[in-house]
Write a protein that holds these residues in place. Structure first.
Motif, PDB file in Angstrom:
ATOM      1  N   ASN A 144      -4.416   5.033  -2.412  1.00  0.00           N
ATOM      2  CA  ASN A 144      -5.637   5.606  -1.823  1.00  0.00           C
ATOM      3  C   ASN A 144      -6.179   6.733  -2.695  1.00  0.00           C
ATOM      4  O   ASN A 144      -5.425   7.561  -3.190  1.00  0.00           O
ATOM      5  CB  ASN A 144      -5.327   6.148  -0.428  1.00  0.00           C
ATOM      6  CG  ASN A 144      -4.982   5.040   0.545  1.00  0.00           C
ATOM      7  OD1 ASN A 144      -5.862   4.331   1.028  1.00  0.00           O
ATOM      8  ND2 ASN A 144      -3.694   4.860   0.809  1.00  0.00           N
TER       9      ASN A 144
ATOM     10  N   ASP B 194     -11.876   0.333   1.366  1.00  0.00           N
ATOM     11  CA  ASP B 194     -11.030   0.550   2.544  1.00  0.00           C
ATOM     12  C   ASP B 194     -11.879   0.801   3.794  1.00  0.00           C
ATOM     13  O   ASP B 194     -13.022   1.245   3.686  1.00  0.00           O
ATOM     14  CB  ASP B 194     -10.156   1.783   2.262  1.00  0.00           C
ATOM     15  CG  ASP B 194      -8.902   1.828   3.114  1.00  0.00           C
ATOM     16  OD1 ASP B 194      -8.710   0.935   3.959  1.00  0.00           O
ATOM     17  OD2 ASP B 194      -8.118   2.763   2.923  1.00  0.00           O
TER      18      ASP B 194
ATOM     19  N   GLU C 112       0.857  -1.185   0.000  1.00  0.00           N
ATOM     20  CA  GLU C 112       0.000   0.000   0.000  1.00  0.00           C
ATOM     21  C   GLU C 112       0.891   1.233   0.000  1.00  0.00           C
ATOM     22  O   GLU C 112       1.803   1.349   0.824  1.00  0.00           O
ATOM     23  CB  GLU C 112      -0.939   0.038   1.215  1.00  0.00           C
ATOM     24  CG  GLU C 112      -1.829   1.297   1.181  1.00  0.00           C
ATOM     25  CD  GLU C 112      -2.905   1.335   2.265  1.00  0.00           C
ATOM     26  OE1 GLU C 112      -2.968   0.431   3.114  1.00  0.00           O
ATOM     27  OE2 GLU C 112      -3.692   2.317   2.239  1.00  0.00           O
TER      28      GLU C 112
ATOM     29  N   GLU D  60      -7.808   2.237  -3.747  1.00  0.00           N
ATOM     30  CA  GLU D  60      -8.533   2.048  -2.488  1.00  0.00           C
ATOM     31  C   GLU D  60      -9.471   3.221  -2.272  1.00  0.00           C
ATOM     32  O   GLU D  60      -9.073   4.380  -2.330  1.00  0.00           O
ATOM     33  CB  GLU D  60      -7.558   1.972  -1.299  1.00  0.00           C
ATOM     34  CG  GLU D  60      -6.749   0.707  -1.291  1.00  0.00           C
ATOM     35  CD  GLU D  60      -6.087   0.435   0.060  1.00  0.00           C
ATOM     36  OE1 GLU D  60      -6.278   1.234   1.014  1.00  0.00           O
ATOM     37  OE2 GLU D  60      -5.376  -0.579   0.162  1.00  0.00           O
TER      38      GLU D  60
HETATM   39 CA    CA Z   1      -5.940   2.625   2.554  1.00  0.00          CA
END
Ligand code: CA
Ligand code: C2E
Ligand code: CA
Ligand code: CA
Length: 278
Positions: free
Chosen positions: A117, A179, A58, A149
């Protein structure tokens, strides 16, 4: 009772004013840090619970300060969202993730995915899917290796916009993860309509695994994922016991300090070099 609007300009609240000032200052500082290329992206490994092999990463933004400390994204992402700067920042993170995939490929790590993200202001731009497509093409990245995400709160904010944009993104071949799953309430209806690949069990449930309520929620989310044929990944695994419990629920993937903290690019490469390759 008086209506809200009657009150709006009546009270002088010095705390409120200070908060606004601080936000404006931070926006300036963040914009400058971005322009000076002072921001960085760290990467936290995600693992396969069956064998602890690294299967993904991530991408997480970091803002280093002159004194060596670090302002966390929990503090500056809301500011970046409020000011709209997140649109540029988010695109930059996506670009960094694509570059990292290339770097990984050269180092022999060909199958890792990187999760990025995405915030609501990015989704609201009509050109967002085209922007993603452009980056994938420019870097020659396999779309399957990019995961976007999106949080539950973003979806509930503007469900119709988000469903449309997600469908467009899916046609590019990227993966979509939901998420912080379970922290919002009303999304079960939308869950069926969203073209998702993965749900992330929020850290708060993992941390509450030793309480019956926490365990029940985590297990329910994992089951729901299974029924909807989605992958499930547990966030914030810190102990062997949490790992054991999540594995017992048949959760397939995990991310957390037990395996690795978010790492700067060079440390990540060193970490991966020591890991068994999937
Ligand atoms: Ca995240
Ligand atoms: P998130 O997306 O839920 O990211 C996971 C957060 O959990 C990260 O915090 C990570 O460092 C932390 N974490 C991971 N494993 C553990 C663990 O075992 N224990 C504990 N206590 N924490 C763990 P981080 O890096 O501070 O990021 C906070 C939030 O900032 C992220 O939450 C995400 O919402 C946001 N964020 C970070 N980078 C970006 C970005 O590039 N774009 C956007 N839009 N938001 C970002
Ligand atoms: Ca999360
Ligand atoms: Ca979170």
């Amino acid at each position: 009772a008086k209506k809200q609007s009657d009150h709006r300009f009546v009270y002088y609240d010095p705390n409120m004013e200070r908060a606004t000032e601080q936000r404006i200052e931070m926006t300036h500082a963040l914009r400058k840090a971005y322009a000076d290329e002072a921001l960085c992206v760290w990467y936290q490994p995600q693992i396969d619970l069956a064998n602890r092999e690294v299967i993904g990463l991530e991408a997480l933004l970091r803002w280093p300060q002159a004194d060596g400390s670090m302002i966390g994204p929990d503090v500056f992402i809301p500011v970046a969202e409020y000011s709209g700067l997140i649109i540029e920042l988010g695109e930059w993170v996506l670009n960094q993730a694509c570059l990292m995939l290339k770097r990984l490929e050269h180092a022999g790590h060909r199958n890792l995915r990187i999760a990025v993200n995405v915030s609501m202001p990015q989704f609201r731009q009509t050109e967002f899917p085209a922007q993603v497509a452009r980056h994938l093409k420019y870097h020659g990245v396999n779309p399957q290796q990019i995961e976007l995400e999106i949080t539950e709160s973003v979806i509930m904010d503007e469900p119709d916009t988000v469903v449309n944009v997600l469908r467009k993104l899916k046609t590019l071949g990227v993966q979509i993860a939901l998420d912080d799953f379970g922290t919002g309430f009303s999304s079960l209806n939308y869950l069926r309509q969203l073209p998702l690949d993965r749900i992330k069990v929020d850290r708060s449930f993992v941390q509450a695994l030793d309480r019956p309520s926490g365990a029940i929620i985590a297990e329910t989310i994992v089951r729901l994922g299974q029924r909807l044929k989605l992958h499930t990944i547990a966030e914030g695994i810190e102990t062997e016991r949490q790992e054991l419990l999540m594995r017992a629920m048949n959760c397939a993937e995990a991310q957390g300090f037990l395996y690795a903290k978010p790492l700067p690019a060079d440390e990540l490469m060193a970490f991966l070099a020591k890991c068994p390759k999937p």
